[in-house]
Design a protein around this motif. Structure first.
Motif, PDB file in Angstrom:
ATOM      1  N   GLY A  49       0.790  -1.222   0.000  1.00 55.91           N
ATOM      2  CA  GLY A  49       0.000   0.000   0.000  1.00 55.91           C
ATOM      3  C   GLY A  49       0.819   1.267   0.000  1.00 55.91           C
ATOM      4  N   GLU A  50       2.123   1.149  -0.231  1.00 57.71           N
ATOM      5  CA  GLU A  50       2.988   2.334  -0.220  1.00 57.71           C
ATOM      6  C   GLU A  50       3.043   3.023  -1.581  1.00 57.71           C
ATOM      7  OE1 GLU A  50       6.792   1.021   1.129  1.00 57.71           O
ATOM      8  OE2 GLU A  50       6.093   0.507   3.146  1.00 57.71           O
ATOM      9  N   ILE A  51       2.719   2.287  -2.665  1.00 58.84           N
ATOM     10  CA  ILE A  51       2.722   2.830  -4.021  1.00 58.84           C
ATOM     11  C   ILE A  51       1.383   2.498  -4.675  1.00 58.84           C
ATOM     12  CG2 ILE A  51       3.757   2.676  -6.327  1.00 58.84           C
ATOM     13  CD1 ILE A  51       6.392   2.074  -5.097  1.00 58.84           C
ATOM     14  N   THR A  52       0.846   3.450  -5.426  1.00 59.16           N
ATOM     15  CA  THR A  52      -0.381   3.205  -6.178  1.00 59.16           C
ATOM     16  C   THR A  52      -0.014   2.717  -7.580  1.00 59.16           C
ATOM     17  OG1 THR A  52      -1.515   4.966  -4.980  1.00 59.16           O
ATOM     18  CG2 THR A  52      -2.511   4.230  -7.051  1.00 59.16           C
ATOM     19  N   PRO A  53      -0.558   1.586  -7.996  1.00 61.94           N
ATOM     20  CA  PRO A  53      -0.215   1.085  -9.340  1.00 61.94           C
ATOM     21  C   PRO A  53      -0.841   1.950 -10.427  1.00 61.94           C
ATOM     22  CG  PRO A  53      -1.939  -0.261  -8.357  1.00 61.94           C
ATOM     23  CD  PRO A  53      -1.492   0.699  -7.291  1.00 61.94           C
ATOM     24  N   GLU A  54      -0.285   1.879 -11.622  1.00 62.31           N
ATOM     25  CA  GLU A  54      -0.853   2.628 -12.740  1.00 62.31           C
ATOM     26  C   GLU A  54      -2.207   2.068 -13.144  1.00 62.31           C
ATOM     27  OE1 GLU A  54       2.101   2.579 -15.778  1.00 62.31           O
ATOM     28  OE2 GLU A  54       3.463   3.903 -14.682  1.00 62.31           O
ATOM     29  N   TYR A  55      -2.351   0.755 -12.982  1.00 60.70           N
ATOM     30  CA  TYR A  55      -3.626   0.135 -13.330  1.00 60.70           C
ATOM     31  C   TYR A  55      -3.768  -1.148 -12.529  1.00 60.70           C
ATOM     32  CZ  TYR A  55      -7.548  -1.567 -16.118  1.00 60.70           C
ATOM     33  OH  TYR A  55      -8.788  -2.011 -16.503  1.00 60.70           O
ATOM     34  N   GLY A  56      -5.016  -1.475 -12.164  1.00 65.67           N
ATOM     35  CA  GLY A  56      -5.277  -2.717 -11.458  1.00 65.67           C
ATOM     36  C   GLY A  56      -5.722  -2.503 -10.029  1.00 65.67           C
ATOM     37  N   GLU A  57      -6.073  -3.598  -9.369  1.00 69.93           N
ATOM     38  CA  GLU A  57      -6.607  -3.542  -8.007  1.00 69.93           C
ATOM     39  C   GLU A  57      -5.871  -4.518  -7.090  1.00 69.93           C
ATOM     40  OE1 GLU A  57     -10.738  -4.340  -8.095  1.00 69.93           O
ATOM     41  OE2 GLU A  57     -11.289  -2.444  -9.054  1.00 69.93           O
ATOM     42  N   ILE A  58      -5.720  -4.093  -5.835  1.00 65.81           N
ATOM     43  CA  ILE A  58      -5.194  -4.953  -4.765  1.00 65.81           C
ATOM     44  C   ILE A  58      -6.302  -5.080  -3.728  1.00 65.81           C
ATOM     45  CG2 ILE A  58      -3.348  -5.341  -3.103  1.00 65.81           C
ATOM     46  CD1 ILE A  58      -2.316  -5.038  -5.938  1.00 65.81           C
ATOM     47  N   ASN A  59      -6.778  -6.282  -3.494  1.00 61.02           N
ATOM     48  CA  ASN A  59      -7.855  -6.509  -2.527  1.00 61.02           C
ATOM     49  C   ASN A  59      -7.338  -7.338  -1.361  1.00 61.02           C
ATOM     50  OD1 ASN A  59     -10.081  -5.275  -4.036  1.00 61.02           O
ATOM     51  ND2 ASN A  59      -9.738  -6.951  -5.499  1.00 61.02           N
ATOM     52  N   ARG A  60      -7.613  -6.857  -0.160  1.00 60.83           N
ATOM     53  CA  ARG A  60      -7.233  -7.605   1.037  1.00 60.83           C
ATOM     54  C   ARG A  60      -8.230  -7.296   2.140  1.00 60.83           C
ATOM     55  NH1 ARG A  60      -1.630  -4.313   2.287  1.00 60.83           N
ATOM     56  NH2 ARG A  60      -2.538  -2.476   3.272  1.00 60.83           N
ATOM     57  N   PRO A  61      -8.392  -8.208   3.108  1.00 59.75           N
ATOM     58  CA  PRO A  61      -9.339  -7.970   4.201  1.00 59.75           C
ATOM     59  C   PRO A  61      -9.000  -6.690   4.963  1.00 59.75           C
ATOM     60  CG  PRO A  61      -8.574 -10.250   4.197  1.00 59.75           C
ATOM     61  CD  PRO A  61      -7.737  -9.520   3.196  1.00 59.75           C
ATOM     62  N   THR A  62     -10.028  -5.977   5.381  1.00 59.33           N
ATOM     63  CA  THR A  62      -9.803  -4.698   6.067  1.00 59.33           C
ATOM     64  C   THR A  62      -9.100  -4.885   7.406  1.00 59.33           C
ATOM     65  OG1 THR A  62     -12.046  -4.862   6.989  1.00 59.33           O
ATOM     66  CG2 THR A  62     -11.764  -3.565   4.967  1.00 59.33           C
TER      67      THR A  62
END
Length: 656
Positions: A49-62
């Motif tokens: 979560g330190e860098i935002t990708p140019e495209y795509g999603e990262i999903n993880r439990p809250t």
């Protein structure tokens, strides 16, 4: 646990990975591998979560707790090492600080209630054992003084504290980027065991093949602008990938051959009326053939090749009675050994023991306090320093830097050497100040190939090299007909190249004439058993971590430095027996005070003393707690002094 969908990331014009999909599951420890510059660290930072990708999603439990190894070693200069480690549980850290602020004050009902809440938080977070757990982690990583101020520690030890902080947090998922950097062999071994015993899920980047083989059961490979997952450790991954690459190349070859055959048929018969229909059919087949898209691997192995202009005499180096101290700290103690032609000596030992100092003494860059280092006949050495900035300074280009060491060399010779170390095209004109760690390391190795020395002195060569470069370097050293002295903490690398081992310890040294595997079989178990003691500098060993951690083992076999006989041996045996009894008594005293303190802290944690009308009892309990803490400190110091005296006696005279 963590799912990745259609992830894409570029670095300038370079595509790191495109439309990547994978999932990281609970209960797996993943090794993230790839060439230097392929995007491993970028991917880890995206997942953290330190860098935002140019495209795509990262999903993880809250509610997923992710622990990331910090890299800012100067962020905690105002704290002690233990405090920094305990910040790995920030909720606990804040509760302890707030409790410390409230204790000893006249509290109203609201503050008393808050103090009770804090006690519950601390109990839930296992806070009463936190300091001891932090000290245990630091000791495992080679820092025996848990109260050391951060600003007094070297960069390597600061990073160890940050690693301990990450481990202390007991996160659901750990993300560690090069955790073995700046660790000696004993600390790496401890980290391996700790991760295997206490870590459920993790993602690790490491260039230490032995480490990722021992720890990881899944591999993520960043290559061909993709991220692919493989089952098994690194060795298993290498075998699977070789088969996969071979299949891919065979498929490409098959398609290209089919296309060539069809094109040849069309070209041959398109003008003949009798074959025109068939030629047209073949042309349509060519159009329907899938486009062969060839993505190039980011993995490239350099071509290291060390040659000697002329051989040395039989004895390459003789070191006799060598001593070197920095102030009151002696790092090299009465060292004597010799190196013969064609042999490769691996120098191992805990950080700070003097391995790099030994190389500089041999080279004449440092003056010994006493003793001699004498070269053999016709020795011409080449040096690879741990700090690349010693040699590769900014302000020139890679080409000009290399050419400056042999202005008689042809352009072709310089270009060829640079190409062999993967510096080609515009990269040869890149300013040396802008080179990556891996590029600088390979450039220095190109200098060694240019100079053609018959003795190589190499200090931590694997720190900035990817696995392909490390393997290529190991192969080149094995084929080198000259001699070498190598300082490294990479076990797989040492196992591959060393023909003999020099182990430096705080008590002296051991020169073992055999491979590292043979050394481990004969001497290694004792070395690993001594890791808690040998990993720290003598000054750091003065701080007690916990009585059980430092107590001498009664079954440990010791080789006496001084042999006694007759009355002297009888008296020494008697002294040892009395001192053992004293140490056991001290241990019992420490355990007794610890029990009383734990009982009192449990009473305070229940919250009953924070009710209105109990102010006097609360004040008395807090005073008793402070007294017990002081008593525990004094008892631990007495135990430590006697245990250290017994340890010294056993080291000097053995068990009698």
């Amino acid at each position: 646990m963590i799912s990745v969908s259609n992830l894409s990331m570029n670095f300038g014009k370079q595509v790191l990975f495109e439309d990547v999909n994978f999932q990281l599951n609970s209960g797996q420890i993943y090794g993230l591998v790839g060439a230097n510059g392929s995007g491993k660290s970028t991917l880890l930072r995206i997942l953290a979560g330190e860098i935002t990708p140019e495209y795509g999603e990262i999903n993880r439990p809250t509610d997923l707790r992710v622990g990331v190894l910090g890299q800012d070693q100067f962020a905690y200069d105002e704290y002690h090492a233990t405090d920094v480690v305990m910040m790995g549980k920030m909720k606990l850290w804040k509760a302890l600080n707030e409790k410390s602020f409230l204790e000893g004050r006249e509290l109203d009902a609201t503050q008393g209630h808050r103090l009770a809440e804090l006690e519950m938080i601390i109990a839930d977070e296992d806070g009463y054992q936190a300091e001891a757990q932090a000290a245990e982690l630091l000791a495992g990583l080679g820092l025996m003084d848990p109260k050391a101020p951060m600003k007094s520690l070297s960069g390597g030890y600061r990073l160890r504290v940050l690693l301990a902080q990450c481990l202390f947090g007991k996160s659901d998922f750990l993300m560690l980027d090069e955790p073995t950097n700046h660790l000696d062999l004993a600390s790496i071994r401890w980290l391996e065991e700790h991760l295997k015993d206490y870590c459920d899920s993790a993602l690790l980047i490491s260039h230490d093949r032995h480490f990722i083989n021992a720890v990881c059961n899944r591999m993520l490979d960043v290559d061909y602008e993709e991220v692919r997952q493989y089952k098994g450790n690194y060795d298993s991954f290498v075998a699977q990938k070789e088969q996969e690459v071979e299949r891919k190349e065979n498929e490409i070859e098959r398609q290209e051959k089919k296309k060539e055959e069809l094109e040849a048929f069309v070209e041959r018969f398109k003008a003949k009326a009798s074959k025109a229909r068939q030629a047209g059919s073949k042309a349509k087949q060519i159009e329907k053939l899938p486009t062969i898209e060839i993505k190039r691997s980011s993995r490239k192995s350099p071509n290291f090749r060390f040659q000697q202009r002329r051989p040395t005499g039989k004895e390459v180096l003789r070191v006799e009675g060598l001593n070197k101290s920095y102030g009151l700290r002696q790092v090299i103690k009465n060292l004597t050994f010799s190196l013969r032609r064609g042999h490769r000596l691996a120098v191992i030992g805990p950080n700070g023991i003097g391995k790099s100092t030994l190389l500089k003494l041999v080279l004449g860059q440092l003056e010994p306090d006493s003793g001699v280092c004498e070269w053999g006949h016709e020795v011409h050495w080449g040096y690879f320093p741990q700090d690349h900035k010693e040699l590769v300074q900014p302000g020139t280009s890679a080409y000009e830097w290399l050419y400056s060491f042999d202005t008689g060399a042809t352009i072709g010779r310089i270009r060829s050497l640079l190409g062999n170390v993967l510096l080609s095209g515009d990269a040869v004109h890149k300013d040396t100040g802008a080179l990556s760690g891996g590029e600088s390391a390979r450039l220095i190795l190109a200098k060694l190939m240019l100079a053609e020395p018959n003795l190589l002195l190499i200090d931590e060569p694997t720190n900035h090299l990817d696995l392909e470069s490390i393997e290529a370097l190991a192969e080149a050293l094995k084929k080198f007909e000259g001699s070498a002295i190598i300082v490294s903490h990479d076990r797989a690398f040492i196992e591959a190249v060393a023909t003999e081992v020099l182990e430096l310890t705080w008590d002296g040294y051991l020169h073992f004439q055999g491979t590292y595997g043979e050394y481990l079989a004969k001497e290694g178990q004792d070395y690993l058993d001594r890791s808690a003691q040998t990993s720290a500098r003598p000054a750091e060993q003065k701080a007690a971590v916990a009585p059980k951690a430092a107590a001498p083992s009664e079954t440990q076999k010791r080789v006496p430095k001084v042999v006694l006989s007759g009355k002297d041996a009888y008296q020494m045996a008697k002294d040892q027996k009395n001192l053992r009894k004293k140490v056991k008594t001290r241990e019992a005293e420490v355990a007794k005070v610890e029990g009383e303190l734990a009982q009192l802290e449990s009473q305070l944690a229940e919250g009953g003393l924070y009710q209105p009308g109990k102010e006097a009892q609360l004040k008395e309990a807090n005073a008793a707690k402070q007294a017990l803490q002081s008593q525990l400190k004094q008892a631990s110091q007495l135990w430590e002094a006697d245990a250290a005296k017994l340890e010294e006696m056993l080291d000097q005279y053995g068990e009698l």
